[in-house]
Design a protein around this motif. Sequence first.
Motif, mmCIF file in Angstrom:
data_model
loop_
_atom_site.group_PDB
_atom_site.id
_atom_site.type_symbol
_atom_site.label_atom_id
_atom_site.label_comp_id
_atom_site.label_asym_id
_atom_site.label_seq_id
_atom_site.Cartn_x
_atom_site.Cartn_y
_atom_site.Cartn_z
ATOM 1 N N ILE A 61 7.391 -2.423 6.624
ATOM 2 C CA ILE A 61 8.636 -2.118 5.908
ATOM 3 C C ILE A 61 8.288 -1.304 4.662
ATOM 4 N N LEU A 62 9.044 -0.219 4.425
ATOM 5 C CA LEU A 62 8.861 0.549 3.191
ATOM 6 C C LEU A 62 9.775 -0.017 2.106
ATOM 7 N N HIS A 63 9.174 -0.306 0.952
ATOM 8 C CA HIS A 63 9.924 -0.872 -0.173
ATOM 9 C C HIS A 63 10.200 0.217 -1.206
ATOM 10 N N ILE A 64 11.462 0.321 -1.613
ATOM 11 C CA ILE A 64 11.841 1.342 -2.590
ATOM 12 C C ILE A 64 12.511 0.687 -3.792
ATOM 13 N N ALA A 65 12.516 1.427 -4.917
ATOM 14 C CA ALA A 65 13.099 0.891 -6.151
ATOM 15 C C ALA A 65 14.423 1.572 -6.480
ATOM 16 N N VAL A 74 6.479 1.865 -1.003
ATOM 17 C CA VAL A 74 5.344 0.972 -0.787
ATOM 18 C C VAL A 74 5.518 0.217 0.531
ATOM 19 N N ALA A 75 4.598 0.465 1.463
ATOM 20 C CA ALA A 75 4.608 -0.266 2.735
ATOM 21 C C ALA A 75 4.111 -1.672 2.465
ATOM 22 N N ALA A 76 4.867 -2.680 2.910
ATOM 23 C CA ALA A 76 4.423 -4.043 2.639
ATOM 24 C C ALA A 76 4.890 -5.026 3.693
ATOM 25 N N PRO A 77 3.951 -5.543 4.471
ATOM 26 C CA PRO A 77 4.251 -6.716 5.290
ATOM 27 C C PRO A 77 4.089 -7.949 4.417
ATOM 28 N N SER A 78 4.398 -9.112 4.956
ATOM 29 C CA SER A 78 4.138 -10.342 4.215
ATOM 30 C C SER A 78 2.625 -10.442 3.964
ATOM 31 N N ALA A 79 2.263 -10.985 2.776
ATOM 32 C CA ALA A 79 0.862 -10.945 2.333
ATOM 33 C C ALA A 79 0.047 -12.142 2.830
ATOM 34 N N ASN A 80 0.168 -12.420 4.127
ATOM 35 C CA ASN A 80 -0.620 -13.484 4.757
ATOM 36 C C ASN A 80 -1.535 -12.848 5.794
ATOM 37 N N THR A 81 -2.584 -13.558 6.200
ATOM 38 C CA THR A 81 -3.307 -13.058 7.362
ATOM 39 C C THR A 81 -2.416 -13.282 8.577
ATOM 40 N N SER A 82 -2.539 -12.388 9.542
ATOM 41 C CA SER A 82 -1.667 -12.389 10.709
ATOM 42 C C SER A 82 -1.679 -13.774 11.372
ATOM 43 N N GLY A 136 0.854 -1.178 0.000
ATOM 44 C CA GLY A 136 0.000 0.000 0.000
ATOM 45 C C GLY A 136 0.896 1.235 0.000
ATOM 46 N N ASN A 137 0.335 2.389 -0.348
ATOM 47 C CA ASN A 137 1.110 3.639 -0.360
ATOM 48 C C ASN A 137 1.609 3.955 1.060
ATOM 49 N N GLY A 138 2.922 3.847 1.263
ATOM 50 C CA GLY A 138 3.514 3.969 2.595
ATOM 51 C C GLY A 138 3.477 5.370 3.161
ATOM 52 N N LEU A 139 3.112 6.358 2.323
ATOM 53 C CA LEU A 139 3.049 7.737 2.809
ATOM 54 C C LEU A 139 1.611 8.154 3.129
ATOM 55 N N ARG A 140 0.662 7.234 2.927
ATOM 56 C CA ARG A 140 -0.739 7.554 3.208
ATOM 57 C C ARG A 140 -1.260 6.747 4.395
ATOM 58 N N PRO A 141 -1.595 7.450 5.481
ATOM 59 C CA PRO A 141 -2.065 6.759 6.693
ATOM 60 C C PRO A 141 -3.215 5.795 6.421
ATOM 61 N N GLU A 142 -4.166 6.193 5.550
ATOM 62 C CA GLU A 142 -5.336 5.304 5.333
ATOM 63 C C GLU A 142 -4.904 4.000 4.669
ATOM 64 N N ALA A 143 -3.876 4.071 3.822
ATOM 65 C CA ALA A 143 -3.425 2.846 3.150
ATOM 66 C C ALA A 143 -2.820 1.887 4.176
ATOM 67 N N SER A 144 -2.012 2.429 5.095
ATOM 68 C CA SER A 144 -1.426 1.562 6.122
ATOM 69 C C SER A 144 -2.516 0.965 7.009
ATOM 70 N N LYS A 145 -3.512 1.760 7.340
ATOM 71 C CA LYS A 145 -4.623 1.243 8.152
ATOM 72 C C LYS A 145 -5.323 0.090 7.448
ATOM 73 N N LYS A 146 -5.488 0.251 6.124
ATOM 74 C CA LYS A 146 -6.126 -0.818 5.333
ATOM 75 C C LYS A 146 -5.300 -2.099 5.378
ATOM 76 N N ILE A 147 -3.969 -1.939 5.330
ATOM 77 C CA ILE A 147 -3.097 -3.124 5.380
ATOM 78 C C ILE A 147 -3.317 -3.880 6.693
ATOM 79 N N TYR A 148 -3.306 -3.133 7.809
ATOM 80 C CA TYR A 148 -3.512 -3.798 9.105
ATOM 81 C C TYR A 148 -4.862 -4.505 9.149
ATOM 82 N N ALA A 149 -5.883 -3.843 8.608
ATOM 83 C CA ALA A 149 -7.221 -4.437 8.646
ATOM 84 C C ALA A 149 -7.279 -5.699 7.790
#
Length: 359
Positions: A75-79, A149-157, A51-64
């Motif tokens: 973790i923030l992923h950069i290119a 891009v903020a990205a944890p592993s793409a599994n449910t917790s 998700g967009n690592g600079l947008r709070p709502e995107a990070s909230k969506k990831i946690y949800a």
Amino acid sequence: MKNGEGTMTTKYIKWTPEGGFDAGELSQAARTIREGGLVAFPTETVYGLGGNGLRPEASKKIYAAKGRPSDNPLILHIAEKEQLGRIARGVSEKAERLAEAFWPGPLTMIFEKAAVVPYETTGGLDTVAVRMPGHRGAIEFLKEAGVPVAAPSANTSGRPSPTRAAHVREDLDGVIDMVIDGGDVGIGFESTILDMTESVPVILRPGAVTKQMLADVIGEVVMDPALMSVGSGKPKAPGMKYRHYAPDAEMIVFRGEMEAVAERIRKQVRSYVRDGRYQADEIGILAAEETAGSYAEGQVVSAGSRRDGTVGKMIYGALRKFDELHVKMILSESFYELEQQEAIMNRLLKAAGQRTIDV
Ligand code: TXA
Ligand code: MG
């Protein structure tokens, strides 16, 4: 295993080493990120939920979507190296040398965060974790997205991390916007995390970049003491305190010489069955390819080969397999002879909730 209702339609697109992306699909994935949506993508370690690592709502969506506690930072992923200076402060000369040596690759470094990085992304911490993944498809996607891009592993917790798109589908279908299917990952367990905010850098999570490899580049590096033994102190990577990487069943890891371990596991299976504690097909055995054939009873799943080093790649898939088989108890061999033993045994022992029997 899914969180929430799973009401959206998840779009699946492909990336292949030969053909790359379909250009239209790539720009749709990038746009989805910029507009605050969630896209799972392959990296060389495990699949990430981006998700967009600079947008709070995107990070909230990831946690949800993951059902993950929101004090567990992302973790923030950069290119590109240039992105680092915008999200991190106080990047030392040692960190520069490590980035030079290991990026793109399975190393995450922790720095003081810059003000643009929201606390929603860092779980309330003043530090930020950054990595440049060593996967061409991931890099292309991140470049096109144009934001960290903020990205944890793409599994449910709590579930094992995904090493193929089918694992992401099991956990997150209907919950996220898109999945980039890049086939099987190369490494199979998460990146090494190194805390660069300490005067002597500290390994918070072991991974494919080993302590020795780091020390060869920057000299002294230490392991977080909380990683070394059970219950000794609080790990500094918040994620390391949760029971993690866990299959549904109970699990015990048997440690010792290979043949003796196999013999001891066979005995354990016989006594469980004899005592009526479990039926044979309720017992899972996690074995190396070389010893898998030596078990007459129990549901044997191969963790890969000790000889060709495929153990790392297959370990999370094997743990997921036990969920499908509905076993109640998993007896696991141990894998100490491999170069990646530190990282692999860390994940196995966590999956087992640190339950071990020394043979
Ligand atoms: O290989 C990987 O690192 C994968 C791929 C997708 O890049 N990502 C990954 O993310 O494993 P995740 O969220 O599953 O694990 C991140 C770990 C957690 O244990 C978290 O607590 C720790 O990194 N972490 C993140 N930011 C941190 C910070 N500022 N300080 C300490 N630990 C941090
Ligand atoms: Mg994870």
